[in-house]
Design a protein around this motif. Structure first.
Motif, mmCIF file in Angstrom:
data_model
loop_
_atom_site.group_PDB
_atom_site.id
_atom_site.type_symbol
_atom_site.label_atom_id
_atom_site.label_comp_id
_atom_site.label_asym_id
_atom_site.label_seq_id
_atom_site.Cartn_x
_atom_site.Cartn_y
_atom_site.Cartn_z
ATOM 1 N N CYS A 224 8.083 12.766 4.037
ATOM 2 C CA CYS A 224 8.513 11.534 4.236
ATOM 3 C C CYS A 224 7.385 10.506 3.564
ATOM 4 C CB CYS A 224 9.679 12.238 5.067
ATOM 5 S SG CYS A 224 10.868 10.103 4.537
ATOM 6 N N ALA A 225 6.654 10.749 5.497
ATOM 7 C CA ALA A 225 5.621 9.896 5.326
ATOM 8 C C ALA A 225 4.752 10.318 4.747
ATOM 9 C CB ALA A 225 4.663 10.560 6.559
ATOM 10 N N ASN A 226 3.707 11.436 3.492
ATOM 11 C CA ASN A 226 2.568 11.442 3.313
ATOM 12 C C ASN A 226 3.486 11.197 1.793
ATOM 13 O OD1 ASN A 226 1.395 12.758 4.570
ATOM 14 N ND2 ASN A 226 1.830 13.943 3.803
ATOM 15 N N ARG A 227 4.658 11.133 1.261
ATOM 16 C CA ARG A 227 5.722 10.682 0.346
ATOM 17 C C ARG A 227 5.412 8.750 0.313
ATOM 18 N NH1 ARG A 227 10.798 13.048 -1.376
ATOM 19 N NH2 ARG A 227 10.313 11.387 -3.124
ATOM 20 N N VAL A 228 5.758 8.781 1.115
ATOM 21 C CA VAL A 228 5.705 6.909 0.946
ATOM 22 C C VAL A 228 4.512 6.218 1.378
ATOM 23 C CG1 VAL A 228 5.946 4.904 3.022
ATOM 24 C CG2 VAL A 228 7.725 7.100 3.009
ATOM 25 N N MET A 229 3.869 7.145 1.233
ATOM 26 C CA MET A 229 2.085 6.170 1.430
ATOM 27 C C MET A 229 1.433 6.935 -0.063
ATOM 28 S SD MET A 229 -1.590 8.233 3.862
ATOM 29 C CE MET A 229 -1.133 9.612 3.138
ATOM 30 N N GLY A 230 1.716 7.628 -0.339
ATOM 31 C CA GLY A 230 1.164 7.586 -1.726
ATOM 32 C C GLY A 230 2.296 6.448 -2.460
ATOM 33 N N MET A 231 3.440 6.300 -2.357
ATOM 34 C CA MET A 231 3.926 5.556 -3.056
ATOM 35 C C MET A 231 3.786 3.611 -2.702
ATOM 36 S SD MET A 231 7.903 6.210 -2.941
ATOM 37 C CE MET A 231 8.647 5.684 -3.951
ATOM 38 N N MET A 232 3.070 4.027 -1.917
ATOM 39 C CA MET A 232 1.946 2.251 -1.427
ATOM 40 C C MET A 232 1.354 2.445 -1.939
ATOM 41 S SD MET A 232 3.703 1.965 2.800
ATOM 42 C CE MET A 232 2.944 0.363 2.463
ATOM 43 N N MET B 181 0.638 -1.381 -2.848
ATOM 44 C CA MET B 181 1.220 -1.951 -1.399
ATOM 45 C C MET B 181 0.975 -1.589 -0.187
ATOM 46 S SD MET B 181 5.081 -1.358 -0.888
ATOM 47 C CE MET B 181 5.661 -1.131 -2.482
ATOM 48 N N LEU B 182 0.097 -2.538 0.522
ATOM 49 C CA LEU B 182 -0.087 -3.343 1.710
ATOM 50 C C LEU B 182 0.472 -3.092 3.369
ATOM 51 C CD1 LEU B 182 -3.555 -5.431 1.344
ATOM 52 C CD2 LEU B 182 -3.588 -2.634 1.070
ATOM 53 N N GLU B 183 1.754 -3.677 2.503
ATOM 54 C CA GLU B 183 2.980 -3.864 3.772
ATOM 55 C C GLU B 183 4.285 -3.984 3.424
ATOM 56 O OE1 GLU B 183 2.101 -6.917 6.382
ATOM 57 O OE2 GLU B 183 0.137 -7.085 6.697
ATOM 58 N N SER B 184 5.446 -3.513 4.205
ATOM 59 C CA SER B 184 6.761 -3.196 4.119
ATOM 60 C C SER B 184 7.050 -3.846 4.340
ATOM 61 C CB SER B 184 7.191 -1.991 2.327
ATOM 62 O OG SER B 184 8.703 -2.016 2.822
ATOM 63 N N HIS B 185 8.703 -5.027 4.424
ATOM 64 C CA HIS B 185 10.013 -4.919 5.356
ATOM 65 C C HIS B 185 10.815 -4.790 4.937
ATOM 66 C CE1 HIS B 185 5.977 -6.353 7.719
ATOM 67 N NE2 HIS B 185 5.284 -6.971 6.792
ATOM 68 N N THR B 186 11.429 -4.057 4.880
ATOM 69 C CA THR B 186 12.806 -3.871 4.717
ATOM 70 C C THR B 186 13.585 -3.525 5.749
ATOM 71 O OG1 THR B 186 11.896 -3.502 2.577
ATOM 72 C CG2 THR B 186 14.112 -3.030 2.815
ATOM 73 N N ASN B 187 14.684 -4.088 5.794
ATOM 74 C CA ASN B 187 16.163 -3.185 6.810
ATOM 75 C C ASN B 187 15.719 -2.702 7.975
ATOM 76 O OD1 ASN B 187 17.860 -3.539 4.375
ATOM 77 N ND2 ASN B 187 17.364 -1.124 3.522
ATOM 78 N N GLY B 188 14.134 -3.995 8.236
ATOM 79 C CA GLY B 188 13.925 -3.567 10.209
ATOM 80 C C GLY B 188 13.008 -2.620 9.831
ATOM 81 N N ILE B 189 12.771 -2.190 9.239
ATOM 82 C CA ILE B 189 11.831 -1.305 8.481
ATOM 83 C C ILE B 189 10.484 -1.823 8.298
ATOM 84 C CG2 ILE B 189 10.985 1.212 7.986
ATOM 85 C CD1 ILE B 189 13.762 1.741 7.651
ATOM 86 N N ASN B 190 9.364 -1.594 8.874
ATOM 87 C CA ASN B 190 7.698 -2.435 8.858
ATOM 88 C C ASN B 190 6.506 -1.485 8.838
ATOM 89 O OD1 ASN B 190 9.295 -4.909 9.287
ATOM 90 N ND2 ASN B 190 9.115 -4.319 11.821
ATOM 91 N N ILE B 191 6.155 -1.434 7.595
ATOM 92 C CA ILE B 191 5.149 0.222 7.835
ATOM 93 C C ILE B 191 4.172 -0.933 6.850
ATOM 94 C CG2 ILE B 191 4.561 2.056 5.968
ATOM 95 C CD1 ILE B 191 7.903 2.055 5.366
#
Length: 336
Positions: free
Chosen positions: A265-273, A278-288
């Motif tokens: 799952c993390a690899n998929r998120v990293m690929g999309m970013m 996309m350097l940062e994401s702050h959604t629904n209390g989840i900071n990536i």
């Protein structure tokens, strides 16, 4: 459900009133059954079947039977079960005399009752979670649990254990089976054999024996072992230890699979970013935060110890290590 069979009232028979697969809350889990290898998986985790549990605790009932004989019996049983199910679902007329006899008795159960047919159950419990497939369970008026048997002779001891573990699974899912029957289908007849309904203690001792590796020749030996007055504290502690060790293994297997799923799952998120810059994401209390590939400097303590042992010794720090256990797992070897 209307009474009658074939020419006697079949036109008014509503098969969907009988067949209620999926109507229960049994399917809250992702259950997959590999029929060829007789393996159940729940949410991708393999779970033992009732047959596997009973074979482990009480031994293989068919050890001396030729494989070709077992295969013929299995095919016959599968075909009869299929014909009965098709009759309950879409009124397909059964062909084999055994299925005809079973369907006749299905019609005799009674008007106003509903039945779950060929339903897979997952039984979550504190001993060993397991799966089973019940042949038929009438739940509104009769609370009758039935298992079809097409064997030459009915092994009542085995079917008693089997049906009681099925009833235990039903209770764990919030349903009560008040009556148990084995329908022995042979030579075009259906002999309905009543089976004794046992309590949770009996079922849980079979499960406990399974996870602790204990074997018994019969029920009397199992019951006397767990009820014996000389059952000392040391033995109780050992049984609890074995149960906890088994549960720890299950949890470690779950953590391992979850770690793999989390990494995917993390690899998929990293690929999309990365593809979206996309350097940062702050959604629904989840900071990536996306961290690109780079270099990291680290201290090579091993090399310092080799090159400058006195300096290493001067600056080495000793700290207390809390007590802990080290656990490794070794798969048992198959006996030749």
């Amino acid at each position: 459900m209307s009474k009658g069979f074939f020419g006697w009232g079949l036109s008014s028979f509503d098969p969907q009133h009988l067949h209620k697969c999926g109507a229960f809350a049994f399917m809250n889990y992702n259950i997959v059954f590999d029929e060829e290898h007789h393996i159940y998986k729940v949410n991708d985790f393999e779970r033992p079947s009732v047959s596997k549990i009973l074979e482990t605790v009480f031994g293989n009932r068919f050890g001396g039977v030729k494989p070709e004989v077992l295969e013929r019996a299995r095919k016959k049983g599968t075909e009869v079960h299929k014909e009965i199910l098709e009759y309950t679902v879409d009124r397909t007329h059964p062909i084999s005399p055994e299925a005809v006899a079973a369907c006749y008795n299905i019609e005799k159960i009674g008007e106003g009752d509903s039945c779950v047919c060929e339903q897979i159950l997952f039984c979550d419990n504190e001993y060993v979670p397991f799966c089973c497939t019940i042949d038929a369970f009438w739940l509104l008026k009769n609370n009758l649990l039935v298992d079809y048997k097409t064997s030459y002779a009915l092994d009542k001891k085995h079917v008693t254990r089997q049906l009681n573990l099925y009833a235990y699974a039903l209770r764990k899912n919030g349903y009560s089976a008040d009556k148990l029957e084995a329908w022995h289908l042979k030579d075009g007849t259906c002999k309905r054999v009543k089976i004794e309904l046992k309590d949770d203690w009996y079922c849980e001792k079979i499960l406990e024996a399974y996870i602790t590796g204990k074997t018994f020749k019969d029920d009397n030996e199992l019951i006397s072992y767990y009820k014996a007055e000389e059952f000392g504290d040391d033995d109780k502690k050992l049984a609890t230890f074995d149960k906890l060790a088994f549960q720890m293994k299950q949890l470690d297997e779950m953590i391992k699979k979850l770690s793999v799923a989390r990494e995917e799952c993390a690899n998929r998120v990293m690929g999309m970013m990365k593809s979206s810059n996309m350097l940062e994401s702050h959604t629904n209390g989840i900071n990536i935060v996306y961290i690109p590939k780079g270099e990291r400097k680290s201290f090579d303590s091993k090399k310092l110890k080799e090159d400058l042992p006195d300096v290493y010794k001067k600056y080495i720090k000793t700290s207390e290590v809390a007590e802990h256990i080290r656990v490794t797992y070794k798969e048992p070897k198959n006996a030749d």
